[in-house]
Design an enzyme around this catalytic site. Structure first.
Site, PDB file in Angstrom:
ATOM      1  CB  SER A 143     -61.724 -13.551  33.664  1.00 57.22           C
ATOM      2  OG  SER A 143     -62.086 -15.180  34.022  1.00 57.22           O
ATOM      3  CE1 TYR A 156     -61.899 -10.483  37.286  1.00 55.91           C
ATOM      4  CE2 TYR A 156     -63.252 -12.835  37.211  1.00 55.91           C
ATOM      5  CZ  TYR A 156     -62.033 -11.350  37.046  1.00 55.91           C
ATOM      6  OH  TYR A 156     -61.098 -12.230  36.744  1.00 55.91           O
TER       7      TYR A 156
HETATM    8  P1  NAP Z   1     -52.356 -11.567  40.760  1.00 57.68           P
HETATM    9  O1  NAP Z   1     -51.512 -12.008  40.991  1.00 57.68           O
HETATM   10  O2  NAP Z   1     -53.273 -10.752  42.147  1.00 57.68           O
HETATM   11  O3  NAP Z   1     -51.367 -10.359  40.543  1.00 57.68           O
HETATM   12  C1  NAP Z   1     -52.430  -8.575  39.863  1.00 57.68           C
HETATM   13  C2  NAP Z   1     -51.107  -7.774  39.414  1.00 57.68           C
HETATM   14  O4  NAP Z   1     -52.275  -6.123  39.235  1.00 57.68           O
HETATM   15  C3  NAP Z   1     -50.239  -7.627  40.963  1.00 57.68           C
HETATM   16  O5  NAP Z   1     -48.655  -7.095  40.512  1.00 57.68           O
HETATM   17  C4  NAP Z   1     -50.882  -6.097  41.055  1.00 57.68           C
HETATM   18  O6  NAP Z   1     -49.717  -5.172  42.431  1.00 57.68           O
HETATM   19  C5  NAP Z   1     -51.632  -5.582  40.172  1.00 57.68           C
HETATM   20  N1  NAP Z   1     -52.476  -4.545  39.971  1.00 57.68           N
HETATM   21  C6  NAP Z   1     -53.746  -4.906  40.793  1.00 57.68           C
HETATM   22  N2  NAP Z   1     -54.854  -3.874  40.701  1.00 57.68           N
HETATM   23  C7  NAP Z   1     -53.932  -2.597  39.648  1.00 57.68           C
HETATM   24  C8  NAP Z   1     -55.073  -1.536  39.775  1.00 57.68           C
HETATM   25  N3  NAP Z   1     -55.734  -1.290  40.029  1.00 57.68           N
HETATM   26  N4  NAP Z   1     -53.593  -0.988  38.794  1.00 57.68           N
HETATM   27  C9  NAP Z   1     -52.259  -1.640  38.329  1.00 57.68           C
HETATM   28  N5  NAP Z   1     -52.313  -2.616  38.833  1.00 57.68           N
HETATM   29  C10 NAP Z   1     -53.354  -3.248  39.684  1.00 57.68           C
HETATM   30  O7  NAP Z   1     -53.012 -11.843  39.935  1.00 57.68           O
HETATM   31  P2  NAP Z   1     -53.387 -12.689  38.454  1.00 57.68           P
HETATM   32  O8  NAP Z   1     -54.584 -13.512  38.943  1.00 57.68           O
HETATM   33  O9  NAP Z   1     -52.103 -12.361  38.016  1.00 57.68           O
HETATM   34  O10 NAP Z   1     -54.918 -11.714  37.366  1.00 57.68           O
HETATM   35  C11 NAP Z   1     -54.421 -11.048  36.335  1.00 57.68           C
HETATM   36  C12 NAP Z   1     -55.340 -10.587  35.257  1.00 57.68           C
HETATM   37  O11 NAP Z   1     -55.795 -11.879  34.859  1.00 57.68           O
HETATM   38  C13 NAP Z   1     -56.616 -10.481  36.199  1.00 57.68           C
HETATM   39  O12 NAP Z   1     -57.389  -9.153  34.699  1.00 57.68           O
HETATM   40  C14 NAP Z   1     -57.409 -11.127  36.172  1.00 57.68           C
HETATM   41  O13 NAP Z   1     -58.678 -10.884  35.899  1.00 57.68           O
HETATM   42  C15 NAP Z   1     -57.271 -12.050  35.095  1.00 57.68           C
HETATM   43  N6  NAP Z   1     -57.263 -13.626  35.553  1.00 57.68           N
HETATM   44  C16 NAP Z   1     -57.126 -13.825  35.991  1.00 57.68           C
HETATM   45  C17 NAP Z   1     -57.731 -15.740  36.475  1.00 57.68           C
HETATM   46  C18 NAP Z   1     -56.459 -16.606  37.679  1.00 57.68           C
HETATM   47  O14 NAP Z   1     -57.368 -17.416  38.207  1.00 57.68           O
HETATM   48  N7  NAP Z   1     -55.654 -16.257  38.941  1.00 57.68           N
HETATM   49  C19 NAP Z   1     -58.366 -16.326  35.586  1.00 57.68           C
HETATM   50  C20 NAP Z   1     -58.392 -15.177  34.335  1.00 57.68           C
HETATM   51  C21 NAP Z   1     -58.135 -14.001  34.658  1.00 57.68           C
HETATM   52  P3  NAP Z   1     -49.986  -4.136  43.202  1.00 57.68           P
HETATM   53  O15 NAP Z   1     -50.455  -4.629  44.407  1.00 57.68           O
HETATM   54  O16 NAP Z   1     -48.355  -3.433  43.069  1.00 57.68           O
HETATM   55  O17 NAP Z   1     -51.123  -3.348  42.288  1.00 57.68           O
END
Ligand code: NAP
Length: 252
Positions: A143, A156
């Site tokens: 991130s 985090y």
């Molecule tokens: P999201 O939209 O909330 O999606 C999360 C996904 O992860 C869902 O499919 C969820 O499904 C699954 N999940 C959550 N905990 C899990 C676990 N312990 N084991 C396996 N699956 C799990 O999140 P996102 O924003 O796409 O984030 C994805 C990645 O991008 C993360 O590493 C996050 O730190 C990073 N990131 C995001 C942002 C942002 O602004 N969105 C910015 C920087 C980095 P279930 O509920 O079925 O498990």
């Protein structure tokens, strides 16, 4: 020919948000993709959506902190597709907001268990399979907060800095074997995970004020970076973290 034709990819946390977009993009680029997340219902819904697009996908429940789930993830990948070329470790958690030294020890442990230790274990467990194939690669999802800690996401942010270190260390170890290890560092991307940063107007304005491009990123934009990193187009790139943040500054 599609650039990932003949490749097999495992993408964790891939039933929603950035992980789902990565799985979809890798499959559109020709890979067979194994998706997973904690809830079988989410896996089933995501599989249905991807199969409607005629994409070659398989899916199962895998909570990345569960050793048995990770074992099953790789065993099913091999029994279904016979090999593994690409691992994308995308899962993360952030159970509480606050400054890094305000973080409760149990919350710290949970964040590091899911975000860092699971990534390390997934890579370690994937390695025997990746070693069998030419041109394999790993991508960790970090991130922008790993470069410049978000005040309310202290622990985090530190966990995401650790992934940049894990990328560099693993890339050095594996470079002689031709296995590449890279990292994607998304900026603020519109997903469920980040909704606190855009749902309320004041928070949204504060977020946008930090982004030179003046908008949040999309999951599809993140997926494009990963597709490049795991492809032969990035064949001489290893140990790198690509920041895709609309121009937010990133410096360790
Ligand atoms: P999201 O939209 O909330 O999606 C999360 C996904 O992860 C869902 O499919 C969820 O499904 C699954 N999940 C959550 N905990 C899990 C676990 N312990 N084991 C396996 N699956 C799990 O999140 P996102 O924003 O796409 O984030 C994805 C990645 O991008 C993360 O590493 C996050 O730190 C990073 N990131 C995001 C942002 C942002 O602004 N969105 C910015 C920087 C980095 P279930 O509920 O079925 O498990």
């Amino acid at each position: 020919m599609k650039r990932l034709a003949g490749k097999v990819a495992v993408v964790t946390a891939s039933t929603d948000g950035i992980g789902f977009a990565i799985a979809k993009r890798l499959a559109e680029d020709g890979a067979a993709v194994v998706i997973s997340s904690r809830k079988q219902k989410n896996v089933d819904n995501a599989l249905a959506e991807l199969r409607k697009l005629n994409l070659n996908v398989h899916g199962l429940k895998c909570h990345v902190s569960e050793a048995q789930d990770r074992k099953q993830l790789f065993e099913e990948t091999i029994s279904k597709y016979g090999k593994l070329n690409i691992l994308v470790s995308n899962a993360a958690t952030n159970p509480a907001v606050g400054g890094v030294l305000e973080c409760d020890e149990k919350v710290w442990d949970k964040i590091f268990d899911v975000n860092v230790k699971s990534s390390y274990l997934l890579a370690k467990e994937a390695l025997p399979y990746l070693r069998r194939e030419k041109g394999s690669s790993i991508v960790f999802v970090s991130s922008i907060a790993g470069y410049d800690a978000f005040e309310l996401l202290g622990a985090y942010s530190v966990s995401k800095t650790a992934l940049i270190g894990l990328t560099k260390a693993a890339a050095k170890d594996l470079a002689p074997e031709g296995i590449r290890v890279n990292c994607l560092a998304p900026g603020i991307i519109r997903t469920k995970f980040s909704k606190a940063l855009y749902e309320n107007e004041a928070a949204n304005e504060a977020a946008l004020s930090k982004i030179p491009m003046g908008r949040l990123g999309t999951s599809e934009e993140m997926a494009g970076v990963v597709s490049f990193l795991v492809s032969e187009d990035a064949g001489y790139i290893t140990g790198e973290s690509i920041v895709a943040s609309g121009g937010m500054s990133a410096r360790l």
